[in-house]
Design a protein around this motif. Structure first.
Motif, short mmCIF file in Angstrom:
data_model
loop_
_atom_site.label_atom_id
_atom_site.label_comp_id
_atom_site.label_asym_id
_atom_site.label_seq_id
_atom_site.Cartn_x
_atom_site.Cartn_y
_atom_site.Cartn_z
N HIS A 90 0.46 6.97 0.15
CA HIS A 90 -0.05 5.62 0.38
C HIS A 90 -0.15 4.94 -0.98
CE1 HIS A 90 -2.09 6.73 4.46
NE2 HIS A 90 -0.79 6.96 4.42
N PHE A 91 0.62 3.90 -1.16
CA PHE A 91 0.62 3.20 -2.45
C PHE A 91 0.08 1.80 -2.19
CE2 PHE A 91 2.10 0.99 -6.13
CZ PHE A 91 2.28 1.94 -7.14
N ILE A 92 -1.10 1.53 -2.74
CA ILE A 92 -1.74 0.21 -2.53
C ILE A 92 -1.78 -0.49 -3.88
CG2 ILE A 92 -3.80 -1.02 -1.73
CD1 ILE A 92 -4.54 1.51 -0.13
N SER A 93 -1.17 -1.65 -3.95
CA SER A 93 -1.16 -2.39 -5.20
C SER A 93 -1.76 -3.77 -4.97
CB SER A 93 0.28 -2.51 -5.71
OG SER A 93 0.31 -3.00 -7.04
N VAL A 94 -2.27 -4.37 -6.04
CA VAL A 94 -2.74 -5.75 -5.93
C VAL A 94 -1.88 -6.63 -6.82
CG1 VAL A 94 -5.11 -5.14 -5.35
CG2 VAL A 94 -4.48 -5.41 -7.73
N GLU A 95 -1.62 -7.83 -6.38
CA GLU A 95 -0.73 -8.70 -7.17
C GLU A 95 -1.13 -10.15 -6.97
OE1 GLU A 95 1.83 -8.24 -9.58
OE2 GLU A 95 1.21 -10.34 -9.61
N LYS A 96 -1.45 -10.81 -8.08
CA LYS A 96 -1.89 -12.21 -8.02
C LYS A 96 -0.70 -13.18 -7.99
CE LYS A 96 -5.38 -15.05 -10.32
NZ LYS A 96 -6.26 -15.11 -11.50
N HIS A 97 0.39 -12.80 -8.67
CA HIS A 97 1.55 -13.69 -8.74
C HIS A 97 2.82 -12.91 -8.42
CE1 HIS A 97 -1.13 -16.57 -10.54
NE2 HIS A 97 -1.40 -15.76 -11.53
N PRO A 98 3.11 -12.70 -7.13
CA PRO A 98 4.28 -11.88 -6.78
C PRO A 98 5.58 -12.52 -7.26
CG PRO A 98 3.32 -12.93 -4.83
CD PRO A 98 2.38 -13.20 -5.96
N LEU A 99 6.53 -11.65 -7.62
CA LEU A 99 7.85 -12.14 -7.99
C LEU A 99 8.57 -12.65 -6.75
CD1 LEU A 99 7.25 -10.32 -10.53
CD2 LEU A 99 9.69 -9.80 -10.55
N GLY A 100 9.39 -13.69 -6.91
CA GLY A 100 10.28 -14.10 -5.83
C GLY A 100 11.35 -13.04 -5.65
N ALA A 101 12.03 -13.07 -4.48
CA ALA A 101 13.00 -12.02 -4.16
C ALA A 101 14.15 -11.98 -5.18
CB ALA A 101 13.54 -12.23 -2.75
N ALA A 102 14.61 -13.14 -5.64
CA ALA A 102 15.75 -13.15 -6.57
C ALA A 102 15.36 -12.53 -7.91
CB ALA A 102 16.25 -14.58 -6.77
N ASP A 103 14.16 -12.85 -8.39
CA ASP A 103 13.69 -12.26 -9.66
C ASP A 103 13.49 -10.75 -9.52
OD1 ASP A 103 13.65 -14.51 -11.27
OD2 ASP A 103 11.65 -15.11 -10.60
N MET A 104 12.97 -10.36 -8.38
CA MET A 104 12.74 -8.93 -8.13
C MET A 104 14.07 -8.18 -8.19
SD MET A 104 10.02 -7.33 -7.27
CE MET A 104 9.55 -5.77 -6.58
N HIS A 105 15.07 -8.76 -7.56
CA HIS A 105 16.39 -8.16 -7.52
C HIS A 105 16.94 -8.02 -8.94
CE1 HIS A 105 20.70 -7.89 -6.54
NE2 HIS A 105 20.25 -7.27 -5.46
N LYS A 106 16.86 -9.11 -9.69
CA LYS A 106 17.40 -9.10 -11.05
C LYS A 106 16.66 -8.09 -11.94
CE LYS A 106 18.52 -12.37 -14.73
NZ LYS A 106 18.53 -13.78 -15.15
N ALA A 107 15.34 -8.03 -11.79
CA ALA A 107 14.55 -7.11 -12.62
C ALA A 107 14.91 -5.65 -12.30
CB ALA A 107 13.06 -7.33 -12.38
#
Ligand SMILES: C[S@@+](CC[C@H](N)C(=O)[O-])C[C@H]1O[C@@H](n2cnc3c(N)ncnc32)[C@H](O)[C@@H]1O
Length: 240
Positions: A90-107
């Motif tokens: 179980h991996f629970i993370s918190v994120e205030k400013h999620p990356l958009g899908a295109a940025d996520m892909h590129k990263a």
């Protein structure tokens, strides 16, 4: 009470690496972010050893700052290799400013050894942004991302951590997150076998964790970083 809408991360790309102008900090090290994650979070929490001798059928990691999901994917890779096949991470993370899908892909394209695993995360990413949950790798990993400020999200959480990935931009760049209230939530969501690891050894973090009942140990950092800290939860009232 009305909740503030979540603002997506506005990234810049510097030498092909994601960078946050808002925090003036990098998402991962240009030295070798993948090896750094292995060193700081996987080894810092002794995860391989613990997963090879897992006493139960679940293990919970809580993380501050999901970012590009690099820590998540490294944890999944170690889990799929070393944990019993019938156990669930179980991996629970918190994120205030999620990356958009295109940025996520590129990263994530950056990490060749993780391509196959990243592709599974990316397949579920739109759903993750919408619902906050995803079941991955033949249900061997349950991912939950709580969108919002770390302390606020954790204060609404009741699942205890077996290990903490204390990430987020550097304390000097993101002082709002590294507050006593965050460490208090960590203590509330910890048990006597809970460990933590973080890339920073800043005094404010060492003191904050010690004051809320964690034993804090300095160990060598990754690459050019001299020190980082790891430790475990001793219990309330035992900090010094
Ligand atoms: C260095 S990045 C995390 C890298 C990430 N763990 C990874 O594997 O790619 C820091 C992250 O913390 C998030 N963050 C910063 N302040 C936060 C806060 N107060 N609450 C929740 N997330 C926060 C940022 O939006 C960013 O995604």
């Amino acid at each position: 009470m009305t909740q503030k809408p979540i603002t997506q991360a506005a990234l810049e790309w510097r030498d092909g690496l994601p960078y946050s102008p808002a925090f003036n900090d990098v998402y991962f090290s240009s030295d070798d972010g993948l090896l750094e994650t292995e060193h700081v979070f996987i080894q810092g929490n002794a995860l391989v050893n613990r997963w090879q001798q897992l006493p139960g059928d679940t293990f919970t990691i809580l993380e501050t700052g999901f970012g590009t999901g690099l820590n998540f994917l490294c944890a999944c890779r170690a889990w799929l290799t070393h944990a019993p096949v019938n156990a669930a991470l179980h991996f629970i993370s918190v994120e205030k400013h999620p990356l958009g899908a295109a940025d996520m892909h590129k990263a994530l394209l950056h990490w060749q050894p993780l391509h196959a695993m990243a592709s599974e995360l990316l397949t579920h990413y739109d759903t993750l942004l919408e619902t906050g949950t995803a079941s991955l790798f033949n249900d061997r990993v349950q991912l939950q991302v709580l969108f919002g400020d770390a302390t606020a999200c954790l204060s609404g959480c009741s699942t205890k951590a077996d290990a903490w990935f204390l990430d987020g931009f550097a304390p000097a760049k993101n002082p709002d997150m590294w507050q006593p209230a965050l460490f208090a939530q960590m203590a509330r969501l910890s048990h006597p076998q809970t460990t933590f690891a973080t890339f920073t050894s800043a005094g404010i973090v060492r003191r904050g964790l010690t004051a809320t009942g964690f034993k804090v140990v300095k160990i060598p950092g990754f690459g050019r970083k001299r020190e980082m800290i790891t430790g475990y939860f001793i219990g309330h009232g035992h900090g010094s």
